[in-house]
Design a protein around this motif. Structure first.
Motif, mmCIF file in Angstrom:
data_model
loop_
_atom_site.group_PDB
_atom_site.id
_atom_site.type_symbol
_atom_site.label_atom_id
_atom_site.label_comp_id
_atom_site.label_asym_id
_atom_site.label_seq_id
_atom_site.Cartn_x
_atom_site.Cartn_y
_atom_site.Cartn_z
ATOM 1 N N TYR A 35 6.226 39.417 -3.184
ATOM 2 C CA TYR A 35 5.025 39.135 -3.957
ATOM 3 C C TYR A 35 3.924 40.124 -3.573
ATOM 4 C CZ TYR A 35 6.933 34.453 -4.984
ATOM 5 O OH TYR A 35 7.708 33.395 -5.413
ATOM 6 N N LEU A 92 3.776 40.114 0.377
ATOM 7 C CA LEU A 92 4.404 38.980 1.071
ATOM 8 C C LEU A 92 5.872 38.870 0.698
ATOM 9 C CD1 LEU A 92 1.321 37.739 0.001
ATOM 10 C CD2 LEU A 92 2.022 36.152 1.778
ATOM 11 N N GLY A 104 6.454 34.814 4.563
ATOM 12 C CA GLY A 104 6.071 35.576 5.726
ATOM 13 C C GLY A 104 4.564 35.704 5.813
ATOM 14 N N PRO A 105 4.070 36.284 6.911
ATOM 15 C CA PRO A 105 2.620 36.400 7.127
ATOM 16 C C PRO A 105 1.968 37.464 6.264
ATOM 17 C CG PRO A 105 3.808 37.419 8.919
ATOM 18 C CD PRO A 105 4.839 36.757 8.063
#
Lengths: 112, 116
Positions: A35, A92, A104-105
């Protein structure tokens, strides 16, 4: 649950260069997703990465600009190619696991 | 194509007050519905999800959401907010199988500010 890590966490790049972002999942997952979150915006799906096949890209995203690899069930990479300042975003990675998507971060990319 | 609308860009609530964040979706059938929270510098965390069954779903951190088919809505609520709830909240839909095999469509998000 699935724990997802991304590398790098952030980077500053010059226009015209490329950056590869790595995404590692601590479980084997069938589907992984990439994303983009532009500054102050929501998340937009770039592509779906299924192990063993070519990624499926959403409208407005092309493989030449965002090539994706998915070599196994726990890893994927996204490359942002020939970058311009408009590519400055958070990228992301997520994985579908046990009826959920885990994220994920993110990788914060700034293109100068 | 499916779409998700979060009509409130910013919401300010006093600590201890109740909260409701609105979410409307556009899709021909009932999608799978999610609420995520994104704190500064953090990734997205799933608060709750609706797949089927009871239309009132409970999530983590004291949040709940109610699915209303007639209104195509999935509003998020919390009876008493804490300062740590300040974050960006995203509503999302999955119009596929709902099993994590499809990408999500996100709303634009609601930025929650907590006043002391």
């Amino acid at each position: 649950s699935a724990v997802i890590s991304q590398k790098p966490s952030r980077d500053i790049c010059q226009r015209g260069t490329s950056l590869t972002i790595q995404c590692q999942v601590d479980s084997q997952v069938t589907m992984m997703f990439w994303y983009r979150q532009q500054p102050g915006q929501s998340l937009t799906l770039i592509a779906t990465a299924n192990q063993g096949s070519e990624a499926t890209y959403e409208s407005g995203f092309v493989i030449d600009k965002f090539p994706i690899s998915r070599p196994n069930l726990t890893f994927s990479t996204l490359t942002v190619s020939n970058m311009s300042p408009e590519d400055s975003s958070i990228y992301l990675c997520s994985a579908g696991h046990q009826n959920e998507q885990f994220f994920g971060p993110g990788t914060r990319l700034t293109v100068l | 194509a499916q779409s998700v609308t979060q009509p409130d860009i910013h919401i300010t609530v006093s600590e201890g007050a109740s909260l409701e964040l609105r979410c409307n979706y556009s899709y021909g059938a009932t999608p799978y519905l999610f609420w995520y929270v994104q704190s500064p510098g953090q990734g997205l965390q799933l608060l709750l999800k609706y797949f089927s069954g009871d239309t009132l779903v409970q999530g983590i951190k004291g949040f709940e959401a109610e699915f209303k088919r007639s209104q195509s809505s999935f509003n998020l609520r919390k009876p008493s907010v804490h300062w740590s709830d300040a974050a960006e909240y995203f509503c999302a839909v999955d119009t596929g199988t709902g099993g994590g095999a499809d990408g999500l469509t996100f709303g634009k998000g609601t930025h929650l500010i907590i006043q002391p």
